[in-house]
Design an enzyme around this catalytic site. Structure first.
Site, PDB file in Angstrom:
ATOM      1  N   GLU A 254      -4.493 -32.734  33.869  1.00 27.17           N
ATOM      2  CA  GLU A 254      -4.708 -31.564  34.714  1.00 27.17           C
ATOM      3  C   GLU A 254      -4.496 -31.891  36.190  1.00 27.17           C
ATOM      4  OE1 GLU A 254      -5.350 -27.939  36.092  1.00 27.17           O
ATOM      5  OE2 GLU A 254      -5.414 -28.321  33.929  1.00 27.17           O
ATOM      6  N   THR A 296      -1.216 -24.189  33.303  1.00 24.33           N
ATOM      7  CA  THR A 296      -1.315 -25.266  32.318  1.00 24.33           C
ATOM      8  C   THR A 296      -0.609 -24.900  31.018  1.00 24.33           C
ATOM      9  OG1 THR A 296      -3.383 -26.118  33.242  1.00 24.33           O
ATOM     10  CG2 THR A 296      -2.935 -26.633  30.942  1.00 24.33           C
ATOM     11  N   HIS A 409      -9.547 -30.010  37.109  1.00 21.85           N
ATOM     12  CA  HIS A 409      -9.085 -28.626  37.271  1.00 21.85           C
ATOM     13  C   HIS A 409      -9.575 -28.047  38.602  1.00 21.85           C
ATOM     14  CE1 HIS A 409      -8.418 -24.349  36.455  1.00 21.85           C
ATOM     15  NE2 HIS A 409      -7.758 -24.676  35.348  1.00 21.85           N
ATOM     16  N   ASP A 468       0.530 -31.628  34.795  1.00 22.13           N
ATOM     17  CA  ASP A 468       0.963 -30.285  34.389  1.00 22.13           C
ATOM     18  C   ASP A 468       1.475 -29.428  35.540  1.00 22.13           C
ATOM     19  OD1 ASP A 468      -1.527 -29.890  35.549  1.00 22.13           O
ATOM     20  OD2 ASP A 468      -2.367 -28.734  33.894  1.00 22.13           O
ATOM     21  N   HIS A 469       0.864 -29.540  36.713  1.00 20.59           N
ATOM     22  CA  HIS A 469       1.277 -28.678  37.833  1.00 20.59           C
ATOM     23  C   HIS A 469       0.666 -29.173  39.130  1.00 20.59           C
ATOM     24  CE1 HIS A 469      -2.757 -26.972  37.607  1.00 20.59           C
ATOM     25  NE2 HIS A 469      -2.546 -26.604  36.354  1.00 20.59           N
TER      26      HIS A 469
END
Length: 620
Positions: A254, A296, A409, A468-469
């Site tokens: 994450e 995600t 997150h 993921d990002h």
């Protein structure tokens, strides 16, 4: 003069509506992308869109008109506040597909709360005085409006609004062909046409798309897509079958951005375990994330399918009944056991439905873990990894295990649980909290990878790890610029080049390792795995990173980079990546731009019309 005063009193609600809405929508436009904002270019289309609603209102009687305009004001205000809140993190605007899957946001209350600003309520301040003011003047010496006058006003407003909008829409369609139909860059549309025109267009395209899904794609387009997929296949010779028969453990981390790798703060490594892991693996240091509104879930979707995410909303919701040529299904057909692991709600992002479509035998979720330690949104990465080891050991080999972390997150708001990691001057800032969060996750990853080794799992497994990002949004650019010793504010190309994630592939004997700087994206992970494990690689849109030359990395908004040049669709600008200078479009760059849009359209057609099901059946 009396007639003019009476006319003003009669239409005070309409005058107020147009004035207030112009102010609101133009200020909103400046907040969306302040560095490119132009009052003069936005004023006309905003006025035109307001005149359409004004035209409807004038054919209503006085009581109904004020109610209609009040409701319009309320809805526009809600969209403004919603768009701004959404934009602060996703750098996009809300659309109907996003609203369809928007209930997921309710499960992440801390994330939403951190994005909302109380200053946004200024947009609703007029509701305090507008009703009393209108009620005070509305019925005093009100003009008894004839139907002919109402109709004349309707025609005037409608014709003026239509004329202005036709010109604005036409200019945008010439500037960026196919943008209005594909809506691959929604922020750009808002900048050029205003919020009302954007949402009108979004509604139209959403309805058209819903109808279009029921109409079979043309044979010509179908053949064009099929040809592209066939030609996109890479000849595999380097490392072909190098991991055949081994387990695959894939870890999606994450919000892991590449700038944290091999970086220090106050003399401390931010990700010491990943830094060591990178030296023991093939480390791809030039990989971009390619997610859209699905966050995600988009990263998961791309790495397991090598298809682009939905242009709006999440493919996990919109296309959950489709047939997919997914990685778990591919492994399953080769005799592998397949399992997904995530210590959160099974229904979040519709995973309980979509994972079955992908071909996962098992999905270990919150119901299968002992929620004994919470960090951030849910089960801590420490507990998640510890419990996942036992679950991995219970799987029959060979297997494909897909693990998704959670503790890092956004909004990184659990610093007391992240441990004692000194971020110095960044204490209390978003960047500081993020560095603590990702350091915490790095510690847990280190222990997990060590345990895989001590349990004997590592010697029979390939481990793929990637982010993921993004973690830091551009409204926190100043902190990141300072940390990276860059000038602030950064240029668009400087910011774009920072949007990378690390990807590491660890082989059992560590005979294959080193830094690979190929221009890459998340779409390329699945084709690369196919080569290593000798799996069929048909109908994939990415490339095998061990057997490909430099190719375009295409982003969901129509931007792309070929490693030498970067096209930013937000500003319709090309940059030389070595100098960061703007360059003029030439024939080669124009063709690459066209190819990027074609790829996005092909992927959208595959999803909308469930074409993989048709392609698979026709190849049997």
């Amino acid at each position: 003069m009396d007639k003019i005063n009476t006319f003003i009193r009669t239409y005070i609600d309409l005058i107020l509506y147009i004035t207030l809405m112009l102010i609101k929508v133009i200020i909103y436009g400046s907040e969306m992308r302040a560095e490119y904002f132009s009052y003069t270019s936005l004023f006309s289309p905003v006025l035109a869109s307001l005149l359409f609603l004004a035209a409807i209102s004038v054919i209503l009687n006085r009581k109904k008109r004020i109610g209609f305009l009040y409701i319009c004001n309320l809805l526009i205000t809600l969209f403004i506040i919603g768009d701004l809140t959404y934009f602060r993190y996703f750098k996009d605007v809300i659309s109907i597909p996003i609203l369809i899957s928007g209930l997921q946001l309710g499960a992440v209350k801390s994330s939403v709360a951190s994005l909302f600003k109380f200053t946004d309520l200024i947009y609703a301040a007029d509701f305090i005085f507008i009703l009393p003011l209108v009620n005070r003047y509305k019925y005093k010496n009100g003009l008894d409006v004839r139907k002919s006058l109402s109709f004349s006003l309707f025609l005037v407003f409608f014709v003026i609004g239509l004329s202005i909008n036709v010109k604005a829409f036409y200019s945008l369609s010439k500037e960026q062909p196919r943008l209005l139909s594909t809506m691959y860059n929604k922020v750009y549309i808002v900048r050029k046409l205003g919020i009302l025109n954007y949402h009108f267009l979004d509604f139209y395209n959403s309805m058209y798309s819903s109808i279009n899904r029921r109409i079979p794609v043309s044979k010509t387009k179908e053949a064009e897509i099929k040809t592209f997929l066939q030609n996109n296949s890479t000849n595999t010779y380097n490392l072909s079958g190098a991991a055949q028969g081994k387990n695959l453990i894939m870890i999606q981390v994450e919000a892991l951005q590449d700038f944290t790798i091999n970086s220090k703060i106050n003399g401390q490594e931010i990700t010491p375990n990943l830094n060591k892991w990178a030296t023991r693996s093939v480390y791809f240091n030039n990989m971009y994330y390619q997610i859209a509104a699905g966050g995600t879930s988009d990263a998961e979707f791309m790495t397991n399918n090598s298809l682009y995410p939905a242009p709006s909303g999440s493919a996990y919701f919109l296309y959950s009944s489709n047939e997919f040529n997914s990685m778990p299904k591919n492994f399953k057909a080769s005799g592998y056991n397949t399992a997904a692991f995530h210590g959160y709600r099974e229904t979040f992002w519709n995973r309980n439905v979509i994972y079955k479509q992908f071909g996962f035998n098992n999905y270990y979720n919150e119901n299968d873990y002992n929620i004994d330690d919470n960090v951030g949104l849910g089960l801590s990465d420490k507990s998640f990894f510890n419990q996942s080891i036992d679950k991995l050991k219970s799987l029959n080999s060979p297997y494909y295990a897909f693990l998704i972390t959670l503790s890092s997150h956004f909004p990184y708001d659990d610093p007391s649980k992240y441990g004692d990691f000194n971020v110095g001057a960044y204490e209390g800032s978003l960047l500081g909290d993020y560095l603590k969060a990702i350091h915490y996750t790095d510690v847990q990853l280190g222990m997990f990878l060590d345990k895989l080794d001590s349990e004997g799992i590592l010697k029979d497994s390939v481990v793929v790890l990637y982010g993921d990002h993004y973690a830091i949004t551009r409204n926190h650019e100043k902190e990141l610029s300072q940390f990276l010793n860059k000038t602030s504010p950064m240029s668009d190309i400087e910011w774009a080049k920072l949007q990378k994630i690390p990807m590491m592939i660890h082989f059992p004997d560590e005979s294959i390792k080193g830094v690979n700087s190929i221009n890459a994206g998340q779409m390329d992970i699945y084709p690369t795995i196919c080569n290593l494990f000798n799996l069929p690689s048909k109908n994939l849109m990415g490339k095998d990173l061990f057997n490909s030359e430099q190719k375009n990395v295409v982003f969901r908004d129509g931007s792309f980079t070929d490693g030498n040049y970067y096209y930013l669709s937000q500003t319709d600008t090309f940059y030389d990546m070595s100098t960061n200078k703007k360059v003029e479009e030439n024939e080669d760059l124009k063709n690459k731009k066209e190819n990027a849009i074609n790829q996005l359209e092909y992927s959208d057609a595959i999803l909308k019309h469930n074409l993989l099901k048709k392609f698979e059946s026709s190849s049997d």
